[in-house]
Design an enzyme around this catalytic site. Structure first.
Site, PDB file in Angstrom:
ATOM      1  N   CYS A  45       0.807  -1.221   0.000  1.00 47.89           N
ATOM      2  CA  CYS A  45       0.000   0.000   0.000  1.00 47.89           C
ATOM      3  C   CYS A  45       0.840   1.271   0.000  1.00 47.89           C
ATOM      4  O   CYS A  45       0.296   2.375  -0.091  1.00 47.89           O
ATOM      5  CB  CYS A  45      -0.961  -0.012   1.190  1.00 47.89           C
TER       6      CYS A  45
ATOM      7  N   HIS B  49      -2.311   7.628   6.726  1.00 45.48           N
ATOM      8  CA  HIS B  49      -2.613   6.320   6.146  1.00 45.48           C
ATOM      9  C   HIS B  49      -4.009   5.892   6.599  1.00 45.48           C
ATOM     10  O   HIS B  49      -4.813   5.448   5.789  1.00 45.48           O
ATOM     11  CB  HIS B  49      -1.549   5.307   6.570  1.00 45.48           C
TER      12      HIS B  49
ATOM     13  N   GLU C 296      -0.371   5.151  14.263  1.00 48.42           N
ATOM     14  CA  GLU C 296      -0.090   6.354  13.463  1.00 48.42           C
ATOM     15  C   GLU C 296      -0.343   7.612  14.280  1.00 48.42           C
ATOM     16  O   GLU C 296       0.431   8.574  14.207  1.00 48.42           O
ATOM     17  CB  GLU C 296      -0.920   6.364  12.185  1.00 48.42           C
TER      18      GLU C 296
ATOM     19  N   LYS D 287      -9.361   7.928   3.092  1.00 52.03           N
ATOM     20  CA  LYS D 287      -9.825   6.545   2.899  1.00 52.03           C
ATOM     21  C   LYS D 287     -11.225   6.335   3.479  1.00 52.03           C
ATOM     22  O   LYS D 287     -11.917   5.393   3.099  1.00 52.03           O
ATOM     23  CB  LYS D 287      -8.854   5.563   3.541  1.00 52.03           C
TER      24      LYS D 287
ATOM     25  N   HIS E 258      -9.784   1.934   0.592  1.00 53.15           N
ATOM     26  CA  HIS E 258      -8.329   1.774   0.501  1.00 53.15           C
ATOM     27  C   HIS E 258      -7.972   1.285  -0.896  1.00 53.15           C
ATOM     28  O   HIS E 258      -8.256   0.143  -1.253  1.00 53.15           O
ATOM     29  CB  HIS E 258      -7.860   0.792   1.564  1.00 53.15           C
TER      30      HIS E 258
ATOM     31  N   PHE F 124       1.800  -3.620   3.854  1.00 59.66           N
ATOM     32  CA  PHE F 124       2.149  -4.952   4.357  1.00 59.66           C
ATOM     33  C   PHE F 124       3.623  -5.224   4.043  1.00 59.66           C
ATOM     34  O   PHE F 124       4.111  -4.898   2.964  1.00 59.66           O
ATOM     35  CB  PHE F 124       1.301  -6.030   3.688  1.00 59.66           C
TER      36      PHE F 124
END
Length: 421
Positions: free
Chosen positions: A167, A307, A318, A339, A344, A407
């Site tokens: 991502c 994110h 975060e 998002k 996403h 990831f």
């Protein structure tokens, strides 16, 4: 050597909020959700029945039928966004040196729909006619092919490749494009990302990891970053494209300039296959690296597009990282997760969120984080931070930072500022 300055001269987007940049930006500012029941395939037997799909997209609007048949959906979306951005940049391509225009375009997964279709076809026919595959199977599937299509469409012969870091992929693509230009290796680069993984393997794989929201009764409110009731991310698809250009080259042709890319950072969590570090160690490092690269102090940032995927661990880590890096200034920032509206977009997320930052810098307005309900607060999150809940906020945005984490522990951040010659 003296580094070149890098500006943004073209933008394009095709997203769950609209098939153009203008429609997408309007949706973001108005807090529109792109989520709804999945229409690409029958998802009724899956744990999750919804996603943020691109709607009403006709591939024949971007290429003829014969060429479109050679492309996975992710490539078609990439081409659509790229055509918008190239047109927006308004270069005189007949008189440009195409040896010095490149394409660095990302995908986190690539042609997963093509892979699914070809394997299913093989399983049906292997015992009757033997192994039979479409000759375009591999060229449709591979994650770099969108970059190849865009370069061939325009004859751009500069640096040409894909970045794949889950991502974080398209933020890495932007960072690479930024660095190639400032090192003098190209005059302009078409960069961004595309993804089209709303297919049975994509949905099933993320469901198996318990990564997705299962709020099937209310898809539009399922993505709720930083809320206590968040239960996973919502899959999205689409593409976003930026034209990065060396400043003097852009000024010489009288280009419209949206903003200046001034820094990019990268880091690794080195912690877990899929989960972010609970204390946000990689997130802290990547933001610090971006600030150092931009030669900026934390207090010079006005807005962070986080994110913020709406996952239980990720949102907490975060938020902690932002407090650690920005200290007291963190409470003066606007923070938002777009998002919550787009879902996403996986490998395309960073490019779309970079565009949200660029538009915020241009128009001095911060898009919201939607779906937060009063009292739905997580005790591990500091709500003195301004998450820009539910409604866009007007403010001066001189500089914005965009975070993307993937990831594998991949982290990438970039910073854009108002352009001042």
């Amino acid at each position: 050597m003296e580094l070149k300055r890098v500006v943004v001269t073209g933008l394009g987007a095709i997203t769950p909020l609209g098939n153009t940049l203008a429609e997408t930006w309007e949706g973001l500012i108005n807090g529109k959700s792109g989520a709804g029941p999945i229409t690409h395939f029958d998802a009724s037997k899956f744990k999750t029945h919804f996603a943020c799909e691109v709607k009403g997209f006709d591939p024949l609007e971007v290429m003829d039928r014969k060429e479109a048949r050679k492309c996975d959906r992710y490539s078609l979306l990439a081409i659509s966004a790229a055509k918008q951005a190239v047109a927006d940049a308004a270069m005189d391509l007949e008189n440009e040196n195409k040896d010095r225009i490149g394409v660095i375009f990302a995908a986190g997964i690539g042609g997963i729909r093509t892979f699914e279709e070809e394997v299913a076809s093989y399983e049906k026919t292997k015992d009757t006619i033997g192994p039979k595959f479409n000759p375009f199977f591999i060229p449709k599937m591979i994650a770099d092919i969108a970059a190849g299509h865009i370069s061939m469409m325009y004859g751009f012969r500069g640096p040409n490749f894909a970045t794949v870091s889950a991502c974080a992929s398209s933020t890495n693509a932007i960072a690479d494009a930024f660095n190639y230009i400032r090192l003098g290796k190209a005059n302009a680069i078409v960069t961004g990302g595309a993804e089209a993984a709303i297919a049975a393997p994509g949905l099933g794989g993320f469901n198996a990891m318990n990564a997705l929201s299962t709020r099937n009764e209310s898809p539009e409110t399922a993505s709720r970053p930083f809320s206590a009731s968040r239960d996973g991310f919502v899959m999205g698809e689409g593409a976003a494209c930026l034209i990065l250009e060396e400043m003097e080259h852009a000024l010489a042709r009288g280009a419209k300039i949206y903003g200046e890319i001034v820094g990019a950072g990268m880091s690794a969590d080195a912690y877990h296959l899929t989960a972010s570090h609970p204390e946000g160690l990689g997130a802290k490092l990547v933001m610090k690296n971006a600030l150092e690269d931009a030669e900026m102090k934390p207090e010079e940032i006005d807005y962070i597009n986080v994110h913020g995927t709406s996952t239980p661990v990720g949102d907490i880590s975060e938020a902690k990282a932002i407090l650690d890096v920005f200290g007291e200034h963190a409470y003066k920032l606007n923070i938002s997760s777009t998002k919550s509206m787009t879902g996403h977009l996986l490998g395309a997320a960073g490019a779309l969120e970079a565009i949200a930052c660029i538009m915020a810098v241009n128009e001095d307005i911060v898009p919201p984080t939607i779906n937060h309900e009063e009292g739905d607060n997580d005790p591990e999150i500091d709500y003195n931070l301004n998450f820009t809940f539910n409604k866009a906020q007007k403010r001066t945005v001189n500089a914005a930072l965009s975070n993307t984490f993937g990831f594998g522990g991949h982290n990438a951040s970039m910073i854009v500022k108002k352009f001042v010659k």
